[in-house]
Design a protein around this motif. Structure first.
Motif, short mmCIF file in Angstrom:
data_model
loop_
_atom_site.label_atom_id
_atom_site.label_comp_id
_atom_site.label_asym_id
_atom_site.label_seq_id
_atom_site.Cartn_x
_atom_site.Cartn_y
_atom_site.Cartn_z
N ALA A 109 0.83 -1.21 0.00
CA ALA A 109 0.00 0.00 0.00
C ALA A 109 0.87 1.25 0.00
N LEU A 110 1.97 1.22 0.75
CA LEU A 110 2.89 2.37 0.74
C LEU A 110 3.53 2.55 -0.62
N ASP A 111 3.91 1.45 -1.26
CA ASP A 111 4.47 1.53 -2.62
C ASP A 111 3.51 2.25 -3.55
N ALA A 112 2.23 1.84 -3.51
CA ALA A 112 1.23 2.45 -4.38
C ALA A 112 0.97 3.90 -4.00
N LEU A 113 0.99 4.16 -2.70
CA LEU A 113 0.76 5.51 -2.19
C LEU A 113 1.80 6.49 -2.72
N LEU A 114 3.01 6.02 -2.91
CA LEU A 114 4.09 6.89 -3.37
C LEU A 114 4.19 6.97 -4.89
N GLU A 115 3.31 6.28 -5.58
CA GLU A 115 3.38 6.26 -7.05
C GLU A 115 2.21 6.98 -7.72
N GLN A 116 1.24 7.43 -6.94
CA GLN A 116 0.06 8.06 -7.53
C GLN A 116 -0.53 9.08 -6.56
N PRO A 117 -1.24 10.08 -7.06
CA PRO A 117 -1.91 11.02 -6.15
C PRO A 117 -2.96 10.31 -5.31
N VAL A 118 -3.08 10.70 -4.05
CA VAL A 118 -4.06 10.11 -3.16
C VAL A 118 -4.83 11.22 -2.45
N LYS A 119 -6.08 10.93 -2.16
CA LYS A 119 -6.93 11.91 -1.49
C LYS A 119 -7.04 11.61 0.00
N LEU A 120 -7.05 12.71 0.78
CA LEU A 120 -7.23 12.64 2.23
C LEU A 120 -8.27 13.69 2.60
N ALA A 121 -9.35 13.29 3.26
CA ALA A 121 -10.38 14.22 3.72
C ALA A 121 -9.93 14.80 5.06
N MET A 135 -13.72 19.26 6.30
CA MET A 135 -14.39 18.32 7.19
C MET A 135 -14.59 18.98 8.56
N ARG A 136 -15.73 18.73 9.17
CA ARG A 136 -16.00 19.34 10.48
C ARG A 136 -15.37 18.56 11.63
N SER A 137 -14.89 17.38 11.35
CA SER A 137 -14.25 16.56 12.38
C SER A 137 -13.45 15.46 11.70
N ARG A 138 -12.59 14.80 12.49
CA ARG A 138 -11.89 13.65 11.95
C ARG A 138 -12.89 12.53 11.64
N GLY A 139 -14.00 12.50 12.38
CA GLY A 139 -15.02 11.50 12.11
C GLY A 139 -15.59 11.64 10.70
N GLU A 140 -15.77 12.87 10.23
CA GLU A 140 -16.25 13.08 8.86
C GLU A 140 -15.22 12.58 7.85
N GLY A 141 -13.94 12.78 8.18
CA GLY A 141 -12.89 12.28 7.29
C GLY A 141 -12.93 10.77 7.19
N ARG A 142 -13.18 10.12 8.32
CA ARG A 142 -13.27 8.65 8.31
C ARG A 142 -14.47 8.19 7.47
N LEU A 143 -15.59 8.87 7.59
CA LEU A 143 -16.76 8.48 6.81
C LEU A 143 -16.51 8.65 5.32
N ALA A 144 -15.77 9.68 4.94
CA ALA A 144 -15.40 9.86 3.53
C ALA A 144 -14.54 8.69 3.06
#
Length: 372
Positions: free
Chosen positions: A157-169, A197-206
């Protein structure tokens, strides 16, 4: 646990004075801290300002600690929680800085959202951490995890994470995600953060809806909400931020002993330990926002004997089995940090040199369009 404060008789005071005079005559030194502590008068009522609303994380934290502190202090003072919300804790901290008395009757509870604005020179801040002395700090940790579509193991997963753009809410670039964003950037990830996001919880739901490729949660939220996703094969844990040991070094998080820290992952991927202005920024915001996430502060001019008494009261109950059992659900497997260790770590975290600040300002502007 009940510890009653006993009155000191005039006869006892006479003996203390005599002992002090003998000590002065023999050694030329003043009263020792332990003797001073016997004379200390703990206020009967302590107002604990919590610059957040009722029911929030810091309010719950304070209400958990309040009875333990009261019962461990001489005289069992009444500790009154005074919620002063607004400005993400800035309003209440500003008022405390102006109004707090230094007789031991005023405490302040702070959190990462109180520390970060001070570190970032937010113009709304009217308080200075150098005007306060810490009694106790409670740490927390956190975990970065990814969608299994990036890889079924942390390495893949880290290999793929470093090879393409990734989204974080995320909430905002200068909030609790700041050290996480810096760490991911240092690893070489192209993180496209979606703020608002209004909270880290909203980020998790995304993340759960598949709208984000990676996510980050602090320990309590991860244990309750993300571990079930991991067990169901819907999330892959990658790394933790770690914790600070007493010497100020980042080590493995006791809540996740099998997960590597960001430092370890960086070392493995780059062949050297992280360093430079970027790492200094990460380290300081990690320390103030996680290793010292919540703090009990008093005005700096509070008598040292009272400060010693408050710190000793905390030590007395923190070591008990009863506290450890109750705290496990509230704090996780983290031991509160007390006294001089907190002061040393806090002084280091809150002091940012010009080179690190300049790097951070440029990075926030170029990567996330944020100005400080």
């Amino acid at each position: 646990m009940k510890i009653q404060k006993t009155a000191i008789s005039s006869h006892s005071l006479g003996r203390l004075k005599k002992a002090a005079l003998i000590g002065l005559a023999i050694t030329g030194l003043g009263l020792t801290t332990s003797i001073q502590a016997q004379d200390v008068e703990v206020p009967g009522n302590i107002k604990w300002t919590i610059p957040f609303g009722v029911g929030g994380g810091t309010d719950v934290w304070a209400r958990f600690f309040s009875p333990w502190l009261s019962e461990s202090l001489p005289g069992e003072p009444t500790i009154m929680i005074d919620n002063v919300p607004g400005g993400g804790s800035i309003n209440g901290a500003n008022l405390f800085a102006v109004r707090a008395k230094s007789d031991g009757s005023d405490w302040l509870g702070t959190s990462a959202s109180t520390q970060y604005p001070a570190m970032l020179d937010d113009p709304r801040v009217r308080y200075d951490y150098s005007d306060w002395t810490p009694i106790l700090a409670t740490p927390t940790g956190g975990v970065v995890y990814a969608q299994p579509s990036l890889g079924e193991t942390a390495d893949s997963a880290l290999d793929a994470l470093l090879e393409q753009p990734v989204k974080l809410a995320a909430q905002n670039p200068t909030g609790v995600e700041l050290p996480v964003l810096i760490a991911l950037d240092m690893l070489g990830a192209d993180v496209q953060a979606v703020f608002g996001m209004r909270s880290r919880g909203e980020g998790r739901l995304a993340f759960e809806r598949g709208e984000a490729d990676i996510d980050f949660q602090t320990t309590s939220a991860y244990l309750s909400n993300v571990e079930p996703l991991v067990e169901a094969g819907k999330a892959v844990p990658l790394l933790t931020l770690g914790v600070l040991n007493d010497e100020g070094k980042i080590v493995r998080d006791p809540a996740f002993p099998d997960l590597p820290t960001f430092n370890e992952v960086y070392q493995a991927r780059h062949g050297e330990a992280p360093s430079g202005n970027a790492y200094e920024a990460f380290r300081k915001f990690f320390a103030s926002g996680y290793a010292l996430q919540k703090l009990i502060m008093v005005p700096k001019d509070t008598p040292q004997a009272l400060i010693n008494t408050y710190r000793q009261a905390a030590r007395d109950f923190v070591d008990t089995q009863a506290f450890k059992e109750e705290a496990a659900a509230q704090l996780g497997p983290y031991t509160p940090v007390i006294g001089d260790t907190v002061q040393r770590h806090l002084d280091d975290a809150m002091s940012i040199d010009d080179a690190t600040r300049d790097w951070l300002a440029d990075w926030l502007q170029s990567e996330h369009g944020a100005k400080i």
